[in-house]
Motif scaffolding. Structure first.
Motif, PDB file in Angstrom:
ATOM      1  N   ILE A 183       0.848  -1.209   0.000  1.00 23.56           N
ATOM      2  CA  ILE A 183       0.000   0.000   0.000  1.00 23.56           C
ATOM      3  C   ILE A 183       0.877   1.250   0.000  1.00 23.56           C
ATOM      4  N   MET A 184       1.949   1.232   0.783  1.00 21.83           N
ATOM      5  CA  MET A 184       2.845   2.398   0.818  1.00 21.83           C
ATOM      6  C   MET A 184       3.447   2.632  -0.567  1.00 21.83           C
ATOM      7  N   SER A 185       3.870   1.557  -1.228  1.00 20.48           N
ATOM      8  CA  SER A 185       4.481   1.708  -2.553  1.00 20.48           C
ATOM      9  C   SER A 185       3.460   2.248  -3.555  1.00 20.48           C
ATOM     10  N   ASP A 207      13.161   0.630   5.927  1.00 26.37           N
ATOM     11  CA  ASP A 207      14.205   0.600   4.893  1.00 26.37           C
ATOM     12  C   ASP A 207      13.597   0.828   3.505  1.00 26.37           C
ATOM     13  N   LEU A 208      12.474   0.150   3.241  1.00 25.24           N
ATOM     14  CA  LEU A 208      11.785   0.340   1.961  1.00 25.24           C
ATOM     15  C   LEU A 208      11.338   1.804   1.820  1.00 25.24           C
ATOM     16  N   GLY A 209      10.750   2.342   2.897  1.00 28.28           N
ATOM     17  CA  GLY A 209      10.267   3.722   2.866  1.00 28.28           C
ATOM     18  C   GLY A 209      11.393   4.690   2.547  1.00 28.28           C
ATOM     19  N   ARG A 210      12.558   4.446   3.114  1.00 27.45           N
ATOM     20  CA  ARG A 210      13.685   5.351   2.873  1.00 27.45           C
ATOM     21  C   ARG A 210      14.183   5.242   1.432  1.00 27.45           C
ATOM     22  N   LEU A 211      14.088   4.054   0.868  1.00 28.27           N
ATOM     23  CA  LEU A 211      14.425   3.926  -0.560  1.00 28.27           C
ATOM     24  C   LEU A 211      13.431   4.745  -1.390  1.00 28.27           C
ATOM     25  N   LEU A 212      12.133   4.584  -1.069  1.00 27.75           N
ATOM     26  CA  LEU A 212      11.103   5.302  -1.838  1.00 27.75           C
ATOM     27  C   LEU A 212      11.308   6.813  -1.713  1.00 27.75           C
ATOM     28  N   ILE A 213      11.678   7.271  -0.511  1.00 28.37           N
ATOM     29  CA  ILE A 213      11.921   8.709  -0.320  1.00 28.37           C
ATOM     30  C   ILE A 213      13.089   9.149  -1.212  1.00 28.37           C
ATOM     31  N   SER A 214      14.134   8.328  -1.275  1.00 32.13           N
ATOM     32  CA  SER A 214      15.256   8.756  -2.113  1.00 32.13           C
ATOM     33  C   SER A 214      14.903   8.663  -3.606  1.00 32.13           C
ATOM     34  N   MET A 215      13.819   7.985  -3.936  1.00 40.33           N
ATOM     35  CA  MET A 215      13.345   7.981  -5.332  1.00 40.33           C
ATOM     36  C   MET A 215      12.436   9.191  -5.612  1.00 40.33           C
ATOM     37  N   GLY A 216      12.123   9.961  -4.549  1.00 41.65           N
ATOM     38  CA  GLY A 216      11.297  11.155  -4.732  1.00 41.65           C
ATOM     39  C   GLY A 216       9.934  11.074  -4.057  1.00 41.65           C
ATOM     40  N   ALA A 217       9.652   9.969  -3.345  1.00 48.35           N
ATOM     41  CA  ALA A 217       8.351   9.840  -2.690  1.00 48.35           C
ATOM     42  C   ALA A 217       8.280  10.755  -1.471  1.00 48.35           C
ATOM     43  N   LEU A 235       8.419   8.901  -9.923  1.00 46.47           N
ATOM     44  CA  LEU A 235       9.594   8.633  -9.080  1.00 46.47           C
ATOM     45  C   LEU A 235      10.804   8.433  -9.984  1.00 46.47           C
ATOM     46  N   GLY A 236      11.980   8.730  -9.436  1.00 47.62           N
ATOM     47  CA  GLY A 236      13.207   8.572 -10.223  1.00 47.62           C
ATOM     48  C   GLY A 236      14.060   7.426  -9.699  1.00 47.62           C
ATOM     49  N   GLY A 237      15.256   7.333 -10.208  1.00 51.02           N
ATOM     50  CA  GLY A 237      16.184   6.285  -9.790  1.00 51.02           C
ATOM     51  C   GLY A 237      16.778   6.592  -8.413  1.00 51.02           C
ATOM     52  N   ALA A 238      17.448   5.640  -7.811  1.00 50.77           N
ATOM     53  CA  ALA A 238      18.059   5.845  -6.486  1.00 50.77           C
ATOM     54  C   ALA A 238      19.074   4.742  -6.213  1.00 50.77           C
ATOM     55  N   THR A 239      19.843   4.987  -5.160  1.00 50.91           N
ATOM     56  CA  THR A 239      20.863   4.026  -4.741  1.00 50.91           C
ATOM     57  C   THR A 239      20.662   3.787  -3.257  1.00 50.91           C
ATOM     58  N   ARG A 240      20.755   2.542  -2.804  1.00 52.55           N
ATOM     59  CA  ARG A 240      20.633   2.288  -1.363  1.00 52.55           C
ATOM     60  C   ARG A 240      21.319   0.982  -0.975  1.00 52.55           C
ATOM     61  N   ARG A 241      21.912   1.013   0.236  1.00 44.09           N
ATOM     62  CA  ARG A 241      22.469  -0.206   0.821  1.00 44.09           C
ATOM     63  C   ARG A 241      21.402  -0.836   1.706  1.00 44.09           C
ATOM     64  N   ILE A 242      21.147  -2.111   1.488  1.00 43.19           N
ATOM     65  CA  ILE A 242      20.072  -2.791   2.226  1.00 43.19           C
ATOM     66  C   ILE A 242      20.491  -3.036   3.679  1.00 43.19           C
ATOM     67  N   MET A 243      19.535  -2.908   4.583  1.00 43.30           N
ATOM     68  CA  MET A 243      19.826  -3.099   6.019  1.00 43.30           C
ATOM     69  C   MET A 243      20.307  -4.541   6.291  1.00 43.30           C
ATOM     70  N   PRO A 244      21.039  -4.730   7.395  1.00 42.57           N
ATOM     71  CA  PRO A 244      21.475  -6.091   7.736  1.00 42.57           C
ATOM     72  C   PRO A 244      20.283  -6.983   8.089  1.00 42.57           C
ATOM     73  N   ASP A 245      20.417  -8.269   7.844  1.00 40.07           N
ATOM     74  CA  ASP A 245      19.346  -9.216   8.102  1.00 40.07           C
ATOM     75  C   ASP A 245      19.290  -9.537   9.599  1.00 40.07           C
ATOM     76  N   ARG A 246      18.256  -9.006  10.259  1.00 39.56           N
ATOM     77  CA  ARG A 246      18.190  -9.182  11.727  1.00 39.56           C
ATOM     78  C   ARG A 246      17.942 -10.637  12.089  1.00 39.56           C
ATOM     79  N   ASP A 301      18.321   5.825   9.230  1.00 44.73           N
ATOM     80  CA  ASP A 301      19.037   4.725   8.598  1.00 44.73           C
ATOM     81  C   ASP A 301      19.387   3.685   9.634  1.00 44.73           C
ATOM     82  N   PRO A 302      19.508   2.424   9.232  1.00 41.76           N
ATOM     83  CA  PRO A 302      19.808   1.393  10.233  1.00 41.76           C
ATOM     84  C   PRO A 302      21.137   1.656  10.916  1.00 41.76           C
TER      85      PRO A 302
END
Ligand code: EPU
Length: 454
Positions: A183-185, A207-217, A235-246, A301-302
């Motif tokens: 729904i957020m996407s 983490d997903l939300g922060r990616l979307l924000i860096s795409m312009g959301a 939305l545009g392109g973006a770069t992100r490092r994925i959070m560690p797997d808890r 950020d994580p």
């Protein structure tokens, strides 16, 4: 099919670096469908579920640049680049979606960007029924028409596109993680404001939300039960490092604790594991955290650090209930239950997210564990030792619990069907071998030749 042959009783010790999170990476990869711009995601783990998602995206017209990660064990560094080259396809077919429930992540992005999404309805799985009614309710609130045909969900946006709305995502077991992602996407490209009430607070959603924000959301409220999204035109392109797997981090920590080892774990997601490890401390697990940023750092950020994990006394029994974040995660329940089979007394474990998620119980009992299950609750009476036995993996986290039990047990344990484990743990046998365990991957057909009891 592969099996693990484990000779138990050796401490798991040394240094391990946590990979990027599977459950953050899956919806973040699906976000590629929201833009024509390039996405660059680093620390993408190499797992069966991720490879299936890449295959699904390729079918949906996404060009994927996936480097070969070469031989050897490396945690970080796998960077995947995506770009949509053909937006004409909007059907996620059954033969891919059935292999991976997270295929449902493409529903929201595809609907928002392509105006239509057809996805094979995911079935239940070993951990119980897995409905998607809340996803569909949310998309309908954004104006989509939703129908079911031939086992497929078909969602269509109204003329003029999705429109913002207030969406309540609370269900009988709390919020929904992938429903919130969907729904957020979708709302990022809807006209006007969407308010998601009872949104999932899980760090993977942040983490997903922060990616979307860096795409312009335009999104606020990440990490809280009310997420507000103001739609934008594109939305545009973006770069992100994925959070560690808890979950991977927690699983290795418990492997050390169960076997009496000492493990230094790098890329430890501090804020994602605070609550659960507070609870495991009560069981006697010692966790020392290295230097890290203060928890109230703005930006969201994580926070990563190195953790040093060990146990110095016999494990103590605890009461543990799985809950949505920041409670104890259901994805660590099987591992914690396996660990508590060795505690000095009776533990009580209640599963509040997937009440049927106890397939590991019967298998652990074959190894000498004493467990009584009543509905969503298991009473675990600790024993001084587990004994090796042939056991069968039935789902991803149950398999991890059985591997941990095998590492701690006296004698040989054979865990069959480890393809479940490979969906979520990268080369676990090789990492554990590097940390002192004796664990070998064999073909199940070879077990008889090896004269391994099955
Ligand atoms: N639910 C509904 N209706 C819905 C959706 C969910 O009733 O429309 C119920 C579920 O049946 C369950 C509860 O709500 O009882 C929570 O389900 P949720 O939707 O949050 O689960 P999910 O998003 O499908 C993700 C993880 C799971 C993890 C759960 C809970 C991914 C790819 N999967 O699933 O991870 O257990 O959240 O935290 O992110 C795993 O990695 O082993 C795994 C199963």
């Amino acid at each position: 099919m592969d099996a693990f042959v484990i000779e138990g009783g050796r401490p798991v010790s040394g240094r391990f670096e946590v990979h990027g999170s599977k459950n953050a990476a899956l919806p973040m990869l699906a976000a590629a469908l929201l833009t024509d711009g390039p996405l660059e995601l680093s620390d993408v783990p190499k797992l069966q579920d991720i490879q299936n998602m890449l295959r699904l995206l390729a079918e949906l017209g996404v060009e994927i640049d996936e480097p070969d990660d070469g031989p050897g064990l490396r945690a970080g560094g796998r960077t995947i680049r995506t770009r949509v080259t053909d937006a004409s396809q909007s059907h996620a077919r059954y033969d891919i979606v059935r292999t991976m429930r997270a295929g449902v992540c493409v529903l929201g992005p595809m609907l928002a960007r392509r105006g239509e999404a057809r996805i094979s309805m995911p079935g239940g799985c070993a951990i119980g029924p897995r409905p998607i009614d809340l996803h569909l309710k949310g998309l309908a609130a954004l104006g989509a028409s939703v129908s079911l045909s031939n086992g497929d969900v078909i969602a269509k946006a109204p003329a003029g596109g999705l429109r913002g709305a207030t969406v309540f995502l609370g269900g009988p077991f709390g919020s929904t993680v992938l429903g919130t992602a969907n729904i957020m996407s979708a709302a990022t490209l809807a006209r006007g404001r969407t308010v998601i009430e009872s949104a999932a607070c899980e760090p993977e959603i942040v983490d997903l939300g922060r990616l979307l924000i860096s795409m312009g959301a335009r999104i606020s409220g990440l990490g809280t039960p009310r997420i507000v999204v103001d739609g934008v035109a594109e939305l545009g392109g973006a770069t992100r490092r994925i959070m560690p797997d808890r979950i991977e981090a927690g699983t290795y920590a418990m492997a050390a604790a169960m076997t009496g080892g000492e493990l230094t774990i790098a890329n430890w997601p501090v804020d994602a594991l605070l609550g659960p490890f507070e609870m495991l401390r009560a069981a006697g697990l010692e966790v020392e955290l290295g230097e890290h940023e203060p928890l109230d750092t703005p930006g969201g950020d994580p926070i990563r650090t190195t953790a040093f994990v060990r146990r110095t006394e016999r494990l103590r029994p605890i009461e543990l209930t799985t809950q949505p974040f920041p409670g104890f995660p259901t994805d660590l329940q099987a591992q914690a239950l396996a660990m508590l089979t060795l505690a000095d007394g009776n533990s009580i474990i209640t599963e509040k997210i997937f009440p049927e998620r106890f397939l590991h119980v019967a298998e652990l009992m074959r190894m000498g564990a004493r467990i009584i299950r009543h509905g969503p609750t298991a009473v675990v009476s600790g024993v001084p030792k587990l004994v090796g036995a042939p056991v069968m993996a039935s789902d991803l986290r149950a398999s991890a619990g059985l591997v941990l039990a095998g590492l701690a047990a006296r004698g040989q344990t054979v865990v069959r069907r480890v393809y479940h484990l490979d969906r979520g743990y990268q080369r676990m046998d090789e990492y554990l071998t590097g940390l002192g365990a004796k664990i070998e991957r064999v073909k199940e057909e070879a077990l008889e030749e090896l004269a391994v009891p099955v």
